[in-house]
Each structure stands twice: as C-alpha cells, then as structure tokens.
Design an enzyme around this catalytic site. Structure first.
Site, PDB file in Angstrom:
ATOM      1  CG  LEU A 101      44.735  52.162  38.263  1.00 25.99           C
ATOM      2  CD1 LEU A 101      45.370  51.841  36.923  1.00 25.99           C
ATOM      3  CD2 LEU A 101      43.557  53.093  38.083  1.00 25.99           C
ATOM      4  CG  ASP A 102      43.610  47.387  45.310  1.00 31.03           C
ATOM      5  OD1 ASP A 102      43.071  46.372  44.830  1.00 31.03           O
ATOM      6  OD2 ASP A 102      44.120  47.402  46.439  1.00 31.03           O
ATOM      7  CD  GLN A 103      41.033  42.760  41.095  1.00 31.86           C
ATOM      8  OE1 GLN A 103      40.672  42.850  39.935  1.00 31.86           O
ATOM      9  NE2 GLN A 103      41.512  41.648  41.591  1.00 31.86           N
TER      10      GLN A 103
END
Length: 156
Positions: A101-103
């Site tokens: 879920l790394d932006q």
C-alpha cells in the site's frame, strides 16, 4: 502504537466471535504477536481457530511493513523471514497473499521477493496513472506482474 493495535485486535476477536460471517485481514506480525503473546489460552485457542478457518488472515507475513522500515532488499528478506517464522511456529501458517500500500509506488524487487516468499497474489495501491487509465478502459485491472529480470519462476 501497540496500545492502538491492542484495541483493534481485542475488538476484532470480539466481533469475529459474535458474527461467523465476518473476516479480518491484518498485515504486520510484530504488533499482532505482541498482543497475542499476552492473551490467555482461551483467546489464543480462538485466534488459532480463526486463522485455521480463514476468518483471520495475515497478509505479507513481514515483522513490519517493509516499505517503511527496510531500505535494502536484504532488510526486506530478514523482515519477512522473522514474521513468517513466528507465524509458522505459532499457527503453522504461511500467508498466501501480499499487499503493498506504499503511496510512492511499487518495485520489481518487491513483487519478486513477495512471489518467491510464497505469495500467490500481490495487491498494490498505486500504479502509473497512464497504465491505470488504460487498464480501466480495457477492463484489465487484474494482471500478472512479471519482474523484468529472470528469477526462479516461469517467465511465460
């Protein structure tokens, strides 16, 4: 931070006991293991059953979310090894799915390491906007991500 997770896990177990149609997915082993290790045997038995029946799922299996604490691939491997060893020892469990879920995006290395560590699927939050628009238009949001280099899997 642990106090926040303690409240979450206490609420989750209570809700899952109450309603057999509910499920819950968590992503880090560290906070979960800290909470679990302080539980009584009845709660531990409940959690073991929830994991065995698939109602409580742990994804990734890393000790921490490695996109925020592991700057090098060797750190990612050690992080995943520690978490997965604990899950195997406590529950005889190996995560089948991973998410990132790394932006800031995703790397081929991350996809490769997740796949080679046993993940059957990787769910990601961000892709290139042009790629996303094309995939939405063609209804191709599900795809097989093959890293751009040879690895132990089938390259086809």
């Amino acid at each position: 931070m642990q106090e926040h997770f303690d409240k979450v896990f206490n609420s989750v177990v209570k809700a899952l006991r109450k309603d057999a149609t509910r499920t819950f997915t968590h992503y880090e082993v560290r906070f979960f293991s800290n909470w679990y290790n302080r539980q009584n045997q009845q709660t531990k038995d409940t959690v073991q059953n929830l994991i065995r029946t698939g109602r409580l799922e742990i994804v990734n299996g890393g000790w921490d979310v490695h996109d925020t604490v592991c700057p090098h691939y060797a750190d990612i491997l050690l992080n995943m090894q520690r978490g997965k060893q604990w899950l195997k020892q406590e529950f005889n469990y190996a995560p089948r799915a991973a998410w990132s879920l790394d932006q800031n995006g995703n790397s081929d290395t991350n996809a490769r390491l997740m796949g080679e560590s046993g993940a059957e699927a990787l769910f990601i939050r961000h892709i290139d906007p042009q790629d996303r628009d094309m995939r939405l238009k063609l209804n191709l949001m599900e795809f097989v991500w093959r890293p751009d280099f040879y690895h132990s899997g089938n390259r086809d």
